[in-house]
Design a protein around this motif. Structure first.
Motif, PDB file in Angstrom:
ATOM      1  N   LEU A  10       0.926  -1.148   0.105  1.00  0.00           N
ATOM      2  CA  LEU A  10       0.022  -0.014  -0.096  1.00  0.00           C
ATOM      3  C   LEU A  10       0.964   1.138   0.106  1.00  0.00           C
ATOM      4  CD1 LEU A  10      -2.782  -0.946   2.641  1.00  0.00           C
ATOM      5  CD2 LEU A  10      -3.157  -0.313   0.142  1.00  0.00           C
ATOM      6  N   SER A  12       1.173   5.359   0.427  1.00  0.00           N
ATOM      7  CA  SER A  12       0.495   6.574   1.160  1.00  0.00           C
ATOM      8  C   SER A  12       1.256   7.647   1.043  1.00  0.00           C
ATOM      9  CB  SER A  12       0.171   6.215   2.722  1.00  0.00           C
ATOM     10  OG  SER A  12      -0.093   7.377   3.438  1.00  0.00           O
ATOM     11  N   ARG A  47       6.289   9.735  -0.014  1.00  0.00           N
ATOM     12  CA  ARG A  47       5.325   8.772  -0.103  1.00  0.00           C
ATOM     13  C   ARG A  47       5.986   7.616   0.820  1.00  0.00           C
ATOM     14  NH1 ARG A  47       5.492   4.987  -5.147  1.00  0.00           N
ATOM     15  NH2 ARG A  47       3.544   3.859  -5.072  1.00  0.00           N
ATOM     16  N   VAL A  56      -5.102   0.238   6.067  1.00  0.00           N
ATOM     17  CA  VAL A  56      -4.919   1.723   5.602  1.00  0.00           C
ATOM     18  C   VAL A  56      -5.059   2.349   7.140  1.00  0.00           C
ATOM     19  CG1 VAL A  56      -5.574   3.499   4.591  1.00  0.00           C
ATOM     20  CG2 VAL A  56      -5.765   1.397   3.306  1.00  0.00           C
ATOM     21  N   SER A  73      -4.315   6.996   0.153  1.00  0.00           N
ATOM     22  CA  SER A  73      -3.407   5.450   0.227  1.00  0.00           C
ATOM     23  C   SER A  73      -4.062   4.850  -0.796  1.00  0.00           C
ATOM     24  CB  SER A  73      -3.595   4.631   1.291  1.00  0.00           C
ATOM     25  OG  SER A  73      -3.017   5.262   2.577  1.00  0.00           O
TER      26      SER A  73
END
Length: 76
Positions: A10, A12, A47, A56, A73
Protein backbone atom coordinates in the motif's frame (compact mmCIF):
# COMPACT_ATOMS: atom_id res chain seq x y z
CA UNK A 1 -11.41 -3.52 13.06
CA UNK A 2 -11.52 -4.92 9.55
CA UNK A 3 -8.03 -5.59 8.23
CA UNK A 4 -7.10 -4.89 4.65
CA UNK A 5 -4.12 -6.97 3.64
CA UNK A 6 -1.22 -4.96 2.33
CA UNK A 7 0.95 -7.88 1.26
CA UNK A 8 1.03 -6.51 -2.29
CA UNK A 9 1.92 -3.12 -0.89
CA UNK A 10 0.00 0.00 0.00
CA UNK A 11 1.33 3.42 -0.91
CA UNK A 12 0.46 6.45 1.18
CA UNK A 13 1.17 10.10 0.48
CA UNK A 14 3.04 11.65 3.42
CA UNK A 15 3.37 15.36 4.10
CA UNK A 16 5.67 17.11 6.54
CA UNK A 17 8.98 15.41 5.67
CA UNK A 18 11.66 17.94 4.75
CA UNK A 19 14.92 15.99 5.12
CA UNK A 20 16.38 12.49 4.95
CA UNK A 21 16.58 12.32 8.75
CA UNK A 22 12.80 12.55 8.96
CA UNK A 23 12.43 10.11 6.07
CA UNK A 24 14.59 7.62 8.00
CA UNK A 25 12.57 8.20 11.18
CA UNK A 26 9.32 7.40 9.40
CA UNK A 27 10.80 4.34 7.70
CA UNK A 28 12.05 2.98 11.08
CA UNK A 29 8.66 3.68 12.68
CA UNK A 30 6.72 1.92 9.94
CA UNK A 31 9.10 -1.05 9.87
CA UNK A 32 8.54 -1.40 13.62
CA UNK A 33 4.76 -1.80 13.29
CA UNK A 34 3.30 -5.24 13.91
CA UNK A 35 2.43 -6.92 10.62
CA UNK A 36 4.87 -4.92 8.48
CA UNK A 37 7.15 -7.03 6.29
CA UNK A 38 8.92 -4.01 4.77
CA UNK A 39 8.38 -0.26 4.51
CA UNK A 40 10.10 2.07 2.06
CA UNK A 41 9.83 5.84 2.34
CA UNK A 42 10.83 8.41 -0.29
CA UNK A 43 11.32 12.09 0.38
CA UNK A 44 10.47 13.29 -3.14
CA UNK A 45 7.67 12.66 -3.59
CA UNK A 46 6.68 12.23 0.04
CA UNK A 47 5.50 8.64 -0.10
CA UNK A 48 5.53 5.53 2.05
CA UNK A 49 5.07 2.06 0.56
CA UNK A 50 4.27 -0.58 3.15
CA UNK A 51 4.24 -4.35 2.60
CA UNK A 52 2.65 -6.67 5.12
CA UNK A 53 -0.72 -7.43 6.60
CA UNK A 54 -2.20 -4.29 8.07
CA UNK A 55 -4.95 -1.83 7.31
CA UNK A 56 -4.84 1.61 5.76
CA UNK A 57 -5.83 2.91 9.20
CA UNK A 58 -2.83 1.15 10.78
CA UNK A 59 -0.48 2.77 8.27
CA UNK A 60 -2.04 6.20 8.85
CA UNK A 61 -1.65 5.77 12.62
CA UNK A 62 2.01 4.83 12.16
CA UNK A 63 2.64 7.88 9.98
CA UNK A 64 0.96 10.13 12.58
CA UNK A 65 2.90 8.54 15.45
CA UNK A 66 6.14 9.54 13.68
CA UNK A 67 4.90 13.14 13.51
CA UNK A 68 3.78 13.33 9.89
CA UNK A 69 0.45 13.67 8.11
CA UNK A 70 -0.82 10.74 6.04
CA UNK A 71 -2.63 11.39 2.80
CA UNK A 72 -4.48 9.22 0.32
CA UNK A 73 -3.50 5.52 0.21
CA UNK A 74 -3.73 3.19 -2.77
CA UNK A 75 -2.26 -0.13 -3.90
CA UNK A 76 1.45 0.21 -4.66
Amino acid sequence: RKRKEATGGLASVVSGMTCNGWRSKLERTLNGLEGVENAEVTLEPGRAVVYGQLSVLDIAAGVRSAGFEPGESQPA
